[in-house]
Design an enzyme around this catalytic site. Structure first.
Site, mmCIF file in Angstrom:
data_model
loop_
_atom_site.group_PDB
_atom_site.id
_atom_site.type_symbol
_atom_site.label_atom_id
_atom_site.label_comp_id
_atom_site.label_asym_id
_atom_site.label_seq_id
_atom_site.Cartn_x
_atom_site.Cartn_y
_atom_site.Cartn_z
ATOM 1 N N HIS A 1 0.852 -1.192 0.000
ATOM 2 C CA HIS A 1 0.000 0.000 0.000
ATOM 3 C C HIS A 1 0.889 1.244 0.000
ATOM 4 O O HIS A 1 1.443 1.599 1.029
ATOM 5 C CB HIS A 1 -0.849 0.049 1.274
ATOM 6 C CG HIS A 1 -1.760 -1.117 1.449
ATOM 7 N ND1 HIS A 1 -3.119 -1.033 1.327
ATOM 8 C CD2 HIS A 1 -1.506 -2.411 1.763
ATOM 9 C CE1 HIS A 1 -3.673 -2.206 1.556
ATOM 10 N NE2 HIS A 1 -2.707 -3.061 1.829
ATOM 11 N N HIS B 1 -24.015 -21.473 25.156
ATOM 12 C CA HIS B 1 -22.952 -21.339 26.157
ATOM 13 C C HIS B 1 -22.088 -22.588 26.277
ATOM 14 O O HIS B 1 -21.213 -22.647 27.131
ATOM 15 C CB HIS B 1 -23.558 -21.001 27.520
ATOM 16 C CG HIS B 1 -23.955 -19.568 27.644
ATOM 17 N ND1 HIS B 1 -24.711 -18.935 26.692
ATOM 18 C CD2 HIS B 1 -23.680 -18.637 28.594
ATOM 19 C CE1 HIS B 1 -24.908 -17.680 27.054
ATOM 20 N NE2 HIS B 1 -24.284 -17.470 28.194
ATOM 21 N N HIS C 1 -4.235 1.675 -2.561
ATOM 22 C CA HIS C 1 -4.147 0.767 -1.436
ATOM 23 C C HIS C 1 -3.393 -0.493 -1.758
ATOM 24 O O HIS C 1 -2.365 -0.793 -1.195
ATOM 25 C CB HIS C 1 -5.560 0.368 -1.009
ATOM 26 C CG HIS C 1 -6.049 1.209 0.093
ATOM 27 N ND1 HIS C 1 -5.451 1.226 1.305
ATOM 28 C CD2 HIS C 1 -7.064 2.075 0.145
ATOM 29 C CE1 HIS C 1 -6.083 2.063 2.080
ATOM 30 N NE2 HIS C 1 -7.076 2.606 1.391
ATOM 31 N N GLU D 1 -14.478 -9.009 25.557
ATOM 32 C CA GLU D 1 -13.487 -10.091 25.475
ATOM 33 C C GLU D 1 -12.342 -9.749 24.528
ATOM 34 O O GLU D 1 -11.175 -10.050 24.797
ATOM 35 C CB GLU D 1 -14.156 -11.393 24.994
ATOM 36 C CG GLU D 1 -15.169 -11.987 25.953
ATOM 37 C CD GLU D 1 -16.540 -11.339 25.862
ATOM 38 O OE1 GLU D 1 -16.752 -10.481 24.963
ATOM 39 O OE2 GLU D 1 -17.411 -11.669 26.685
HETATM 40 C C1 TPP Z 1 -9.173 -6.925 10.202
HETATM 41 C C2 TPP Z 1 -8.762 -6.512 8.815
HETATM 42 N N1 TPP Z 1 -9.646 -6.579 7.828
HETATM 43 C C3 TPP Z 1 -9.275 -6.252 6.575
HETATM 44 C C4 TPP Z 1 -8.007 -5.849 6.294
HETATM 45 C C5 TPP Z 1 -7.566 -5.560 4.869
HETATM 46 N N2 TPP Z 1 -7.322 -4.125 4.711
HETATM 47 C C6 TPP Z 1 -6.090 -3.625 4.637
HETATM 48 S S1 TPP Z 1 -6.093 -1.965 4.529
HETATM 49 C C7 TPP Z 1 -7.773 -1.905 4.567
HETATM 50 C C8 TPP Z 1 -8.549 -0.635 4.565
HETATM 51 C C9 TPP Z 1 -7.758 0.527 4.414
HETATM 52 O O1 TPP Z 1 -8.486 1.659 4.700
HETATM 53 P P1 TPP Z 1 -8.118 2.533 5.946
HETATM 54 O O2 TPP Z 1 -8.201 1.719 7.172
HETATM 55 O O3 TPP Z 1 -8.943 3.762 5.902
HETATM 56 O O4 TPP Z 1 -6.607 2.870 5.722
HETATM 57 P P2 TPP Z 1 -6.020 3.945 4.735
HETATM 58 O O5 TPP Z 1 -7.072 4.276 3.722
HETATM 59 O O6 TPP Z 1 -5.686 5.100 5.561
HETATM 60 O O7 TPP Z 1 -4.837 3.272 4.171
HETATM 61 C C10 TPP Z 1 -8.300 -3.164 4.637
HETATM 62 C C11 TPP Z 1 -9.758 -3.458 4.659
HETATM 63 C C12 TPP Z 1 -7.111 -5.786 7.378
HETATM 64 N N3 TPP Z 1 -5.854 -5.400 7.217
HETATM 65 N N4 TPP Z 1 -7.532 -6.089 8.618
#
Ligand code: TPP
Length: 683
Positions: free
Chosen positions: A30, A489, A278, A428
């Site tokens: 990214h 549970h 990204h 949790e």
């Molecule tokens: C729990 C989880 N779900 C999905 C992803 C895959 N993933 C990587 S970056 C991203 C989204 C990026 O958007 P944002 O959090 O706004 O970051 P930015 O645009 O600032 O890079 C996702 C869904 C991940 N890293 N972790």
């Protein structure tokens, strides 16, 4: 001579170009986020972070957590430019750089110290593994709790020196993840004023604008959690950022959320496609255009212009060096005044335990009526806690059921930073992430809930396992034997799923004394987390004079034989061991020689020598029965293709525990029948 503003700008653009080049060379990653967040990372590191690149394990260093771990190049660039030195496995500073330019050139490649996402233990300076969004922010809450605890516990008049601040860079994705809400709510409740999350509100995620899926007012949300919320505006406005970070330093009663507005792939105005920014490199043309926008000339890659490294050295480096040196000499004065406390502090840092820490562990006499293993675990925990003051933890609101409240230790709260009973609330996931943060600061942390709800915490368990953190999970109500609460549970597949997790040691004690041994093992084990699976219901305390000693350490052991080569092996864990012991007696009456094997931990058994394993489960005894009130998955490994497994491959039932057990076939008769069938097959 360049002016200071120019050096700021040059340093920030160097972070950007290194990030772009690395992603481009790796052809994956990214690029946009590190480029956009370069000023934020720069400002925190160069102007605020108390961190000595030459002493990366200085205990009172501020922690920096890149919760948006997909922007890992931001962190690697900072580690490289600020000259952080490598620390080896023995915790010695080697003098070599933690991240070389070659590592950056090999971003995401085999053997590079710049893996796709920041990983603890791979790269010096990475304080916690991040990547699954939400984990970093949630872990940081535990770090901040630990800092306050250490400061309160070890601080003395004139030696207010054991705390630190925790800075986190978080993204929209972090804010969307449920665990960040749990964690922020807890942090607000505890008034963690040493915690600062910088939220990059770039309003873009992978699928596009956040308008697609995220419309709440994050500022209001955090205000409601009890945080101080500061808006820094444009991420490129260093002075505004500096102002709000200074305000964080002056806030004494609550955590701080700084909201910055960035534009993904800043400097790359042609880049419209959020997915491209990204999940993919920019492309050579885009890289060239972006570099030109920064005033970067020529086509050279991985360029660190003259003056940038020196600038970091004179800023972060000099400030950190001075602070860590002063701290270390102050610690020597502390040692003179408080030698015992100083030795204990060092023990915390190195993962040691006071000598004789397990001397007061309870021993249970044989008792047919029995003791629930959760109760024995509680007694063992209290005994260890008396000897190890930095053992602390709690439950997600099930303390009385999990038996995890430690006597006489006080509650950890906003007023009492040194309490050791932590009321995590019904959270949790944040609980287990916070436990990771505490463990990262050297504390011994435990976290408790019903086994069935381990699912709610699983992502944090996974990171604890990946980071090899010595966290202890106390999971009680560990089978359909829970009874009346019914199928919601009653755990079924949980043992199998936890056993599938690399690095996690699962222990399901058969009786009170095995539960005590489980704690003895867990405390001495510093190579990863331990999950205990404990009964709600009483189970007989095995007569250890008659049967074997509780050898939890070796994972499985022969509890009793019937003399000579066994006709059949009965293997079980937890509450079902008792069924096997009774079945063995009945089988003996029918002249069938059964061996009963208690198997509290598959993982520990697998670590034993071949000879030992063979001595417990001899390959020339094919008649085998395994009994466990849980999913059968995996038992084939021990019973073989033709063995018999009494298990639960369905959801449970709402009824008294004994009735559920009987209904689902957990009776002595059923074990005897299965054993006889196994023996008959082979006659
Ligand atoms: C729990 C989880 N779900 C999905 C992803 C895959 N993933 C990587 S970056 C991203 C989204 C990026 O958007 P944002 O959090 O706004 O970051 P930015 O645009 O600032 O890079 C996702 C869904 C991940 N890293 N972790």
């Amino acid at each position: 001579m360049r002016g200071p503003d120019e050096l700021d700008r040059l340093s920030i653009d160097t972070i950007r170009t290194l990030s772009m080049d690395a992603v481009q060379r790796a052809n994956s990653g990214h690029p946009g986020t590190p480029m956009a967040l370069a000023p934020v990372g720069y400002c925190i590191w160069q102007r605020f972070l108390r961190y000595d690149p030459q002493d990366p394990l200085w205990p009172a260093r501020d922690r920096f957590v890149l919760s948006a771990g997909h922007a890992s190049m931001l962190l690697y660039s900072l580690l490289h430019l600020s000259g952080v030195e490598e620390v080896d496995a023995a915790c010695a500073v080697t003098g070599r750089p933690a991240v070389t330019l070659d590592d950056i050139k090999a971003f995401r490649q085999l053997g590079s110290r710049c893996p796709g996402h920041p990983e603890l233990g791979v790269t010096t300076g990475v304080e916690t593994t991040t990547g699954p969004l939400g984990q970093g922010v949630a872990t940081s809450v535990g770090m901040a709790m630990a800092a306050r605890w250490l400061m309160g516990h070890f601080g003395r008049p004139g030696f207010d020196m054991f705390g630190f601040d925790v800075y986190v860079v978080a993204s929209d994705g972090d804010m969307m993840e449920g665990v960040s809400s749990e964690a922020a709510s807890l942090a607000g409740h505890l008034g963690l004023s040493n915690l600062c999350w910088v939220y990059d509100s770039n309003r873009v995620t992978i699928e596009g604008s956040t308008e697609l899926a995220f419309s709440e007012d994050v500022a209001q949300r955090f205000e409601a959690y009890g945080w101080r919320v500061e808006r820094a505006g444009d991420a490129n406005d260093l002075e505004a950022l500096t102002r709000v970070l200074r305000a964080f330093g002056e806030t004494e009663d609550r955590p701080t959320l700084v909201i910055v507005d960035s534009h993904i792939a800043y400097g790359s105005p042609n880049l419209q496609d959020s997915h491209k920014a990204h999940g993919a490199p920019l492309g050579e043309e885009e890289v060239r255009l972006a570099k030109r926008a920064y005033g970067w000339h020529g086509s050279d890659e991985f360029v660190v212009p003259e003056g940038v490294v020196e600038h970091f050295r004179d800023g972060l480096g000099a400030r950190g060096r001075e602070a860590s040196t002063a701290w270390r000499s102050r610690f020597e004065r502390y040692r003179e005044s408080y030698p015992h406390a100083a030795a204990r502090f060092e023990m915390v840092q190195t993962g040691g335990l006071p000598s004789g820490w397990d001397r007061e562990m309870p021993v249970y006499e044989s008792d047919a009526k029995g003791v629930a293993t959760r109760s024995a675990s509680g007694a063992a925990l209290s005994a260890v806690a008396r000897a190890v003051p930095w053992l602390l933890g709690g439950s997600a609101d099930l303390g009385p059921s999990n038996k995890t409240l430690i006597e006489g230790c006080g509650d950890l709260s906003s007023e009492n930073a040194t309490g050791r009973n932590i009321h995590f609330g019904v959270r949790e996931h944040a609980m287990c992430a916070a436990a990771n943060g505490m463990a990262l600061a050297g504390l011994r942390a435990y976290a408790a809930t019903f086994l069935v709800f381990s699912d709610y915490a699983r992502p944090a368990l996974r990171l604890a396992s990946l980071m090899r953190l010595p966290v202890v999970y106390v999971f009680t109500h560990d089978s359909v034997g829970v009874g009346e609460d019914g199928p919601t549970h009653q755990p079924v597949e949980h043992l199998a799923s936890l056993r599938a997790m690399p690095g996690l040691t699962v222990i399901r004690p058969a009786d009170a004394n095995e539960a005590v041994e489980a704690w003895r093992f867990a405390m001495a084990h510093t190579e990863g987390p331990v999950a205990m699976s404990l009964t709600r219901q009483a189970v007989p305390v095995v007569d250890r004079e008659r049967y074997g000693a509780p050898d939890v350490r070796r994972g499985a052991y022969v509890l009793v034989d019937t003399g000579g080569v066994p006709d059949v092996l009965l293997m079980a864990t937890g509450s079902e061991v008792q069924l096997c012991l009774e079945a063995r007696e009945r089988l003996a009456n029918e002249s069938v020689k059964a061996r009963v094997i208690s198997m509290p931990s598959w993982e520990l058994f697998e670590r034993q020598s071949r000879e030992y394993r063979e001595s417990v489960i001899p390959s020339d005894v094919p008649a085998r029965v395994a009994v466990e009130a849980a999913a059968s998955m995996g038992w084939e490994r021990y019973v073989g293709r033709n063995g018999s497994v009494l298990c639960v491959d369905r959801f449970g039932l709402s009824a008294p525990g004994d009735d559920v057990f009987r209904e689902l076939g957990f009776t002595v008769e059923a074990v005897v029948r299965a054993a006889l069938a196994q023996v008959d097959r082979r006659r």
